[in-house]
Scaffold this motif. Structure first.
Motif, PDB file in Angstrom:
ATOM      1  N   HIS A   4       0.823  -1.211   0.000  1.00  0.00           N
ATOM      2  CA  HIS A   4       0.000   0.000   0.000  1.00  0.00           C
ATOM      3  C   HIS A   4       0.857   1.262   0.000  1.00  0.00           C
ATOM      4  O   HIS A   4       0.434   2.297  -0.509  1.00  0.00           O
ATOM      5  N   ASP A   5       2.021   1.156   0.597  1.00  0.00           N
ATOM      6  CA  ASP A   5       2.882   2.343   0.659  1.00  0.00           C
ATOM      7  C   ASP A   5       4.251   1.938   1.199  1.00  0.00           C
ATOM      8  O   ASP A   5       4.397   0.865   1.809  1.00  0.00           O
ATOM      9  N   VAL A   7       7.893   3.848   2.951  1.00  0.00           N
ATOM     10  CA  VAL A   7       8.640   5.027   3.386  1.00  0.00           C
ATOM     11  C   VAL A   7      10.086   4.604   3.592  1.00  0.00           C
ATOM     12  O   VAL A   7      10.349   3.614   4.280  1.00  0.00           O
ATOM     13  N   ASP A   9      13.735   5.670   5.109  1.00  0.00           N
ATOM     14  CA  ASP A   9      14.386   6.591   6.039  1.00  0.00           C
ATOM     15  C   ASP A   9      15.833   6.133   6.185  1.00  0.00           C
ATOM     16  O   ASP A   9      16.091   5.076   6.761  1.00  0.00           O
ATOM     17  N   ALA A  14      10.003   1.274   5.774  1.00  0.00           N
ATOM     18  CA  ALA A  14       8.795   0.668   6.329  1.00  0.00           C
ATOM     19  C   ALA A  14       7.845   0.428   5.171  1.00  0.00           C
ATOM     20  O   ALA A  14       7.640   1.317   4.339  1.00  0.00           O
ATOM     21  N   TYR A  16       4.029  -1.050   3.970  1.00  0.00           N
ATOM     22  CA  TYR A  16       2.678  -1.423   4.375  1.00  0.00           C
ATOM     23  C   TYR A  16       2.201  -2.513   3.419  1.00  0.00           C
ATOM     24  O   TYR A  16       1.878  -2.232   2.270  1.00  0.00           O
ATOM     25  N   VAL A  21       2.521  -3.260   8.901  1.00  0.00           N
ATOM     26  CA  VAL A  21       3.686  -2.496   8.466  1.00  0.00           C
ATOM     27  C   VAL A  21       4.934  -3.248   8.909  1.00  0.00           C
ATOM     28  O   VAL A  21       5.064  -3.636  10.071  1.00  0.00           O
ATOM     29  N   VAL A  23       9.159  -3.282   8.987  1.00  0.00           N
ATOM     30  CA  VAL A  23      10.388  -2.484   8.834  1.00  0.00           C
ATOM     31  C   VAL A  23      11.447  -3.381   8.206  1.00  0.00           C
ATOM     32  O   VAL A  23      11.729  -4.469   8.704  1.00  0.00           O
TER      33      VAL A  23
ATOM     34  N   LEU B 220      11.940   6.865  13.445  1.00  0.00           N
ATOM     35  CA  LEU B 220      10.779   7.108  12.576  1.00  0.00           C
ATOM     36  C   LEU B 220      10.095   5.818  12.117  1.00  0.00           C
ATOM     37  O   LEU B 220       8.874   5.674  12.248  1.00  0.00           O
ATOM     38  N   LEU B 221      10.864   4.881  11.573  1.00  0.00           N
ATOM     39  CA  LEU B 221      10.229   3.687  11.002  1.00  0.00           C
ATOM     40  C   LEU B 221       9.605   2.816  12.085  1.00  0.00           C
ATOM     41  O   LEU B 221       8.540   2.226  11.889  1.00  0.00           O
ATOM     42  N   SER B 222      10.267   2.739  13.210  1.00  0.00           N
ATOM     43  CA  SER B 222       9.708   1.985  14.326  1.00  0.00           C
ATOM     44  C   SER B 222       8.405   2.628  14.810  1.00  0.00           C
ATOM     45  O   SER B 222       7.419   1.936  15.109  1.00  0.00           O
ATOM     46  N   ILE B 224       6.394   4.444  13.006  1.00  0.00           N
ATOM     47  CA  ILE B 224       5.370   4.200  11.979  1.00  0.00           C
ATOM     48  C   ILE B 224       4.778   2.808  12.146  1.00  0.00           C
ATOM     49  O   ILE B 224       3.551   2.626  12.122  1.00  0.00           O
ATOM     50  N   ALA B 225       5.645   1.812  12.343  1.00  0.00           N
ATOM     51  CA  ALA B 225       5.156   0.436  12.474  1.00  0.00           C
ATOM     52  C   ALA B 225       4.268   0.282  13.708  1.00  0.00           C
ATOM     53  O   ALA B 225       3.242  -0.408  13.674  1.00  0.00           O
ATOM     54  N   ALA B 228       0.903   2.373  13.224  1.00  0.00           N
ATOM     55  CA  ALA B 228       0.005   1.847  12.188  1.00  0.00           C
ATOM     56  C   ALA B 228      -1.031   0.890  12.784  1.00  0.00           C
ATOM     57  O   ALA B 228      -2.166   0.810  12.304  1.00  0.00           O
ATOM     58  N   LEU B 234      -6.396   3.082   8.162  1.00  0.00           N
ATOM     59  CA  LEU B 234      -5.135   3.611   7.609  1.00  0.00           C
ATOM     60  C   LEU B 234      -4.966   3.208   6.153  1.00  0.00           C
ATOM     61  O   LEU B 234      -4.530   4.002   5.314  1.00  0.00           O
ATOM     62  N   LYS B 235      -5.345   1.971   5.861  1.00  0.00           N
ATOM     63  CA  LYS B 235      -5.064   1.422   4.530  1.00  0.00           C
ATOM     64  C   LYS B 235      -5.732   2.212   3.405  1.00  0.00           C
ATOM     65  O   LYS B 235      -5.201   2.269   2.295  1.00  0.00           O
ATOM     66  N   GLN B 239      -1.440   7.186   0.159  1.00  0.00           N
ATOM     67  CA  GLN B 239      -0.053   7.147   0.655  1.00  0.00           C
ATOM     68  C   GLN B 239       0.003   7.218   2.184  1.00  0.00           C
ATOM     69  O   GLN B 239       0.558   8.166   2.770  1.00  0.00           O
ATOM     70  N   PRO B 240      -0.580   6.237   2.847  1.00  0.00           N
ATOM     71  CA  PRO B 240      -0.768   6.333   4.304  1.00  0.00           C
ATOM     72  C   PRO B 240       0.521   6.463   5.096  1.00  0.00           C
ATOM     73  O   PRO B 240       0.582   7.258   6.045  1.00  0.00           O
ATOM     74  N   LEU B 241       1.556   5.711   4.729  1.00  0.00           N
ATOM     75  CA  LEU B 241       2.787   5.772   5.516  1.00  0.00           C
ATOM     76  C   LEU B 241       3.507   7.104   5.300  1.00  0.00           C
ATOM     77  O   LEU B 241       4.096   7.659   6.237  1.00  0.00           O
ATOM     78  N   GLN B 242       3.461   7.589   4.081  1.00  0.00           N
ATOM     79  CA  GLN B 242       4.122   8.873   3.832  1.00  0.00           C
ATOM     80  C   GLN B 242       3.411   9.997   4.575  1.00  0.00           C
ATOM     81  O   GLN B 242       4.033  10.930   5.084  1.00  0.00           O
ATOM     82  N   ARG B 243       2.109   9.878   4.621  1.00  0.00           N
ATOM     83  CA  ARG B 243       1.354  10.900   5.368  1.00  0.00           C
ATOM     84  C   ARG B 243       1.688  10.837   6.858  1.00  0.00           C
ATOM     85  O   ARG B 243       1.871  11.868   7.509  1.00  0.00           O
ATOM     86  N   ALA B 245       4.424   9.603   8.160  1.00  0.00           N
ATOM     87  CA  ALA B 245       5.814  10.049   8.322  1.00  0.00           C
ATOM     88  C   ALA B 245       5.887  11.578   8.321  1.00  0.00           C
ATOM     89  O   ALA B 245       6.584  12.185   9.142  1.00  0.00           O
TER      90      ALA B 245
END
Lengths: 83, 278
Positions: A4-5, A7, A9, A14, A16, A21, A23, B220-222, B224-225, B228, B234-235, B239-243, B245
């Motif tokens: 789905h997406d 990111v 970093d 990460a 989806y 999600v 990592v 950041l990534l942790s 986000i995970a 979520a 969310l799905k 662009q859910p993860l970018q939003r 982030a």
């Protein structure tokens, strides 16, 4: 790819995928982002990309390592593999 | 079964729920009593402009001692019960669910409590799963900080944080049922300024945590995970993860707040709201 997406970093990402999600490590991120969306990629091309980015390990096969990462990504549904 | 006589009396309460106009329609012989109870419990969400031209969602409710009537109403999608206490208990998730559905695809909707600094509107969204103590924290911090919500914090694409000062669900004298208590009746501070997102906090309450609460930045990534899993719909966002982030980066990232007792958290949360941890 049921993604789905994504990111990125630094050298990690990460993703989806399906309903969660995940990592990804630097090497998994590099493998995933080297694949062309909606087209088949040759594993040897991916190996070249990874070798260029990370170098060649002294005692391990880059090809085997990349294949292991691809298999791992395939189990999460992020990539499809055909032999 | 034969259709029971439709309960005729009706009273309406117009609410503003996460920025969504929602009208509770109370039916039946107890309509006035039900409407009055909804009006009291949801007082901080009662709309000051009930006829503002926006389309409304409708939630029909009924209390009736006859179970046959209640089943008939439930079959129509109404929230119905044989007692007022059960009705109010069931109404809260129903209202929340309807508003969240309406915002699906628009807002990032965190499973969180949110409290803001009354003088500035700077708001901490404190995210955690059920059982993490969001309602308790809202009661404790809400004596000094303004109560925005204890359930769902919705953030629009432009960063606007939507108010949702719902009644707090508190275990009372009705066994398993939670009473729906107006925040004002608990002495909570009512927001007077529009809330502005200033901090995103991952709640980590544990009886084994040190007595002194601690705050640590989350990569950041942790973040986000983890987040979520605590965001509704969310799905289906673009662009859910970018939003997500982008939102985190706009407030300097997420922080993990490890604590044992929420009563100790006010100074820590105030520091976060002043941006002193970044």
């Amino acid at each position: 790819m049921p993604c789905h997406d994504l990111v990125v970093d630094g050298d990690q990402s990460a993703v989806y995928v399906e309903d969660s999600v995940v990592v990804l490590s630097p090497i998994s991120t590099a493998v995933l982002t080297s694949l062309v969306v909606d087209e088949w990629s040759d594993v040897h091309d991916v190996v070249c990309t990874i070798e260029a980015a990370f170098g060649t390990p002294p005692e391990e096969s880059v090809f085997d390592g990349v294949c292991a990462v691809i298999d791992e990504l395939a189990t999460t549904g992020l990539v499809e593999r055909v032999d | 079964m034969d259709r029971p006589t439709k309960p005729a009396l009706r009273h309406e309460i117009s609410l503003e729920v996460l920025g969504v106009r929602l009208v509770v329609r109370a039916h039946g012989s107890q309509a006035y009593v039900v409407a009055d109870a909804v009006d009291r419990a949801w007082a901080w969400c009662v709309s000051g402009h009930p006829e503002d031209g926006r389309d409304a969602l409708y939630v029909d409710v009924l209390v009736d001692a006859e179970e046959e009537i209640v089943r008939w109403a439930a079959a129509r999608g109404w929230v119905a019960a044989t007692s007022l206490e059960v009705l109010l208990h069931n109404l809260s998730p129903s209202i929340t669910g309807r508003a969240i559905e309406q915002l699906a695809g628009q807002a990032l909707m965190f499973h969180a409590c949110a409290l803001s600094e009354p003088a500035t509107g700077a708001t901490a969204v404190m995210v955690g799963p059920s059982g993490m103590g969001k309602t308790t924290l809202s009661r404790q911090l809400g004596q000094a900080l303004a109560y925005v919500t204890d359930e769902t914090a919705a953030v629009d694409a432009d960063g606007t944080l939507r108010l949702f000062p719902k009644p707090l669900s508190i275990l009372g004298s009705h066994g398993f049922l939670k009473e729906q208590v107006c925040p004002g009746d608990l002495g909570l501070v009512r927001p007077t300024l529009a809330p502005r997102l200033a901090a995103v906090v991952l709640l980590d309450r544990s009886p084994c945590a040190p007595a002194t609460p601690s705050v640590a930045p989350v990569p950041l990534l942790s973040a986000i995970a983890t987040l979520a899993e605590q965001i509704s719909y969310l799905k289906i966002l673009d662009q859910p993860l970018q939003r997500l982030a982008g939102l985190l980066q706009s407030v300097g990232g997420a922080y993990r707040l490890s604590y044992r007792d929420g009563a100790d958290l006010l100074p820590v949360v105030r520091q976060l709201l002043r941006g002193e941890q970044s």
